[in-house]
Design a protein around this motif. Structure first.
Motif, mmCIF file in Angstrom:
data_model
loop_
_atom_site.group_PDB
_atom_site.id
_atom_site.type_symbol
_atom_site.label_atom_id
_atom_site.label_comp_id
_atom_site.label_asym_id
_atom_site.label_seq_id
_atom_site.Cartn_x
_atom_site.Cartn_y
_atom_site.Cartn_z
ATOM 1 N N SER A 192 -14.595 41.831 -7.930
ATOM 2 C CA SER A 192 -13.469 42.228 -8.593
ATOM 3 C C SER A 192 -13.571 41.577 -10.294
ATOM 4 C CB SER A 192 -12.210 42.211 -7.890
ATOM 5 O OG SER A 192 -11.228 42.487 -9.106
ATOM 6 N N GLY A 193 -13.329 42.279 -11.192
ATOM 7 C CA GLY A 193 -13.200 41.537 -12.786
ATOM 8 C C GLY A 193 -11.889 40.999 -12.729
ATOM 9 N N PHE A 198 -8.701 36.145 -13.185
ATOM 10 C CA PHE A 198 -7.776 35.113 -12.846
ATOM 11 C C PHE A 198 -8.436 33.846 -12.594
ATOM 12 C CE2 PHE A 198 -5.476 33.386 -8.884
ATOM 13 C CZ PHE A 198 -4.199 33.148 -9.757
ATOM 14 N N VAL A 199 -9.367 33.600 -11.857
ATOM 15 C CA VAL A 199 -9.936 32.258 -11.741
ATOM 16 C C VAL A 199 -10.560 31.809 -13.290
ATOM 17 C CG1 VAL A 199 -10.558 32.786 -9.192
ATOM 18 C CG2 VAL A 199 -12.586 33.210 -11.122
ATOM 19 N N TYR A 306 0.532 36.413 -23.411
ATOM 20 C CA TYR A 306 0.447 35.922 -21.911
ATOM 21 C C TYR A 306 -1.163 35.417 -21.639
ATOM 22 C CZ TYR A 306 0.935 36.974 -17.008
ATOM 23 O OH TYR A 306 1.061 36.813 -15.558
ATOM 24 N N PRO A 307 -1.114 34.466 -20.821
ATOM 25 C CA PRO A 307 -2.737 33.916 -20.696
ATOM 26 C C PRO A 307 -3.404 34.552 -19.537
ATOM 27 C CG PRO A 307 -1.016 32.451 -19.429
ATOM 28 C CD PRO A 307 -0.317 33.414 -20.255
ATOM 29 N N ILE A 308 -3.057 35.399 -18.888
ATOM 30 C CA ILE A 308 -3.917 36.032 -17.851
ATOM 31 C C ILE A 308 -4.126 37.563 -18.052
ATOM 32 C CG2 ILE A 308 -4.459 36.253 -15.111
ATOM 33 C CD1 ILE A 308 -2.111 34.099 -14.889
ATOM 34 N N ALA A 309 -4.966 38.000 -18.868
ATOM 35 C CA ALA A 309 -5.204 39.253 -19.218
ATOM 36 C C ALA A 309 -6.327 39.888 -19.176
ATOM 37 C CB ALA A 309 -4.852 39.472 -21.060
#
Length: 372
Positions: A192-193, A198-199, A306-309
């Protein structure tokens, strides 16, 4: 009261696949824009034919609405989008089983070497048309929101922080009565992208805690896993003590949400905050002009970003064997990138509409599709 969902998000059933066909095409007003076969800022009409597509489950809500609107505007066109996950979508495109795909990551340059059976040449179009925050959703009754910094989030998903009342969590959430309950992190079971997004965030912002390689498959064995975005949503929505990452458009309605630590403040997810991160990112070097791939650096987030985009792409061929199919792909991509299409996705899935400047780049990339 729980945190409200992004505005206009429709409920999605927790299913593994979503197929969108012509019968869904009676829900939106028709566009008056003429079809000239090119890529303008207006949505095409007069398109005809059938397309089969697979890919990102994160795009499922947006694609449902986009397909319905496109088919209303173009009653002789049918677009079938099956939500299989990004990895399966990319495999299908390589194998020639999908006319176009949605993917939460672009193809790596090395993946071009084997060619794409879908295409009549080795050149492809990759356009960022879906930008959305990746939410961290948790299930703790009576707790609506938690503040967590990057090191704490990494520690939770690395299995180093195992109780909800751990001091690392409590110290960031004064006044919140945290339960003495085990934390159950939930990750994707499929390539999954969203996982890679996320990682990548964990590796960039908490490298001392998150020491695993970045990729689209979860790197830790023996964890709680779920299939697709809908699977994560279902598990977190039904199991107390869980926390998972997923496209914000499909976060469980009653779940709590994490405000993520950025530069000394805690930023809740929103489409606007996600958009800030992407718009401040550069395009990757070494790609053809129609291959618009962003090099997003979560560690550079600031000023309320927001840092998780998630930047999710539509991917098609520059050349198809069938010119009519090429025209239909071109028309559909043009619609998705248009102001109308971006608003449809935003209303349905809470995604961030692309800027006018980015739309110009995207339309130039779409123009590379050969239709004669």
């Amino acid at each position: 009261m729980k945190l409200s969902r992004l505005s206009g998000i429709a409920a999605i059933g927790a299913v593994a696949a979503l197929t969108l066909a012509g019968c869904a095409a009676n829900e939106a007003p028709a566009s008056d824009a003429p079809s000239d076969g090119g890529s303008s800022s207006e949505a095409p009409t007069g398109s005809a034919g059938t397309l089969g597509a697979t890919g990102a489950s994160s795009q499922a809500a947006a694609q449902a609405a986009l397909v319905a609107t496109f088919q209303t505007n173009n009653p002789d066109a049918t677009v079938n989008y099956e939500s299989t996950g990004s990895g399966t979508g990319r495999d299908n495109f390589i194998a020639g089983a999908s006319d176009f795909i949605g993917s939460d990551r672009a193809f790596e340059v090395e993946e071009f070497e084997g060619g794409f059976a879908t295409c009549a040449s080795d050149s492809i179009v990759e356009i960022p048309t879906y930008i959305s925050p990746v939410a961290l959703a948790f299930n703790l009754p009576e707790i609506d929101t938690l503040n967590l910094d990057a090191a704490t989030i990494a520690g939770i998903f690395a299995g180093e922080i195992t109780q909800w009342n751990d001091e690392a969590i409590a110290s960031q959430n004064e006044g919140v009565e945290l339960p003495d309950l085990a934390i159950t992190p939930v990750n994707r079971s499929d390539a999954s992208g969203t996982t890679e997004t996320f990682v990548s965030y964990l590796a960039a912002t908490a490298p001392d805690v998150w020491t695993y390689e970045v990729g689209d498959e979860w790197p830790i064995d023996g964890t709680e896993r779920a299939q697709g975005t809908q699977g994560i949503s279902q598990v977190v929505g039904s199991s107390e003590g869980t926390i998972g990452y997923l496209d914000a458009s499909q976060a469980p309605e009653d779940a709590g949400q994490v405000a993520v630590g950025v530069d000394g403040e805690y930023v809740p997810y929103s489409s606007e905050a996600a958009s800030k991160l992407i718009e401040n990112s550069d395009l990757e070097d070494g790609r053809e002009d129609q291959d618009l791939v962003f090099a997003v650096d979560p560690a550079s987030a600031s000023d309320g970003a927001y840092p998780i985009a998630l930047v999710s792409y539509l991917i098609g061929c520059v050349e198809y064997e069938d010119a009519e199919k090429a025209q239909l792909v071109k028309d559909y991509f043009t619609f998705v990138a248009s102001e109308e299409g971006q608003q449809v996705a935003a209303d349905e899935a809470g995604s961030a509409p692309i800027s006018e400047g980015l739309r110009e780049q995207v339309n130039a990339a779409i123009d590379a599709i050969v239709t004669e």
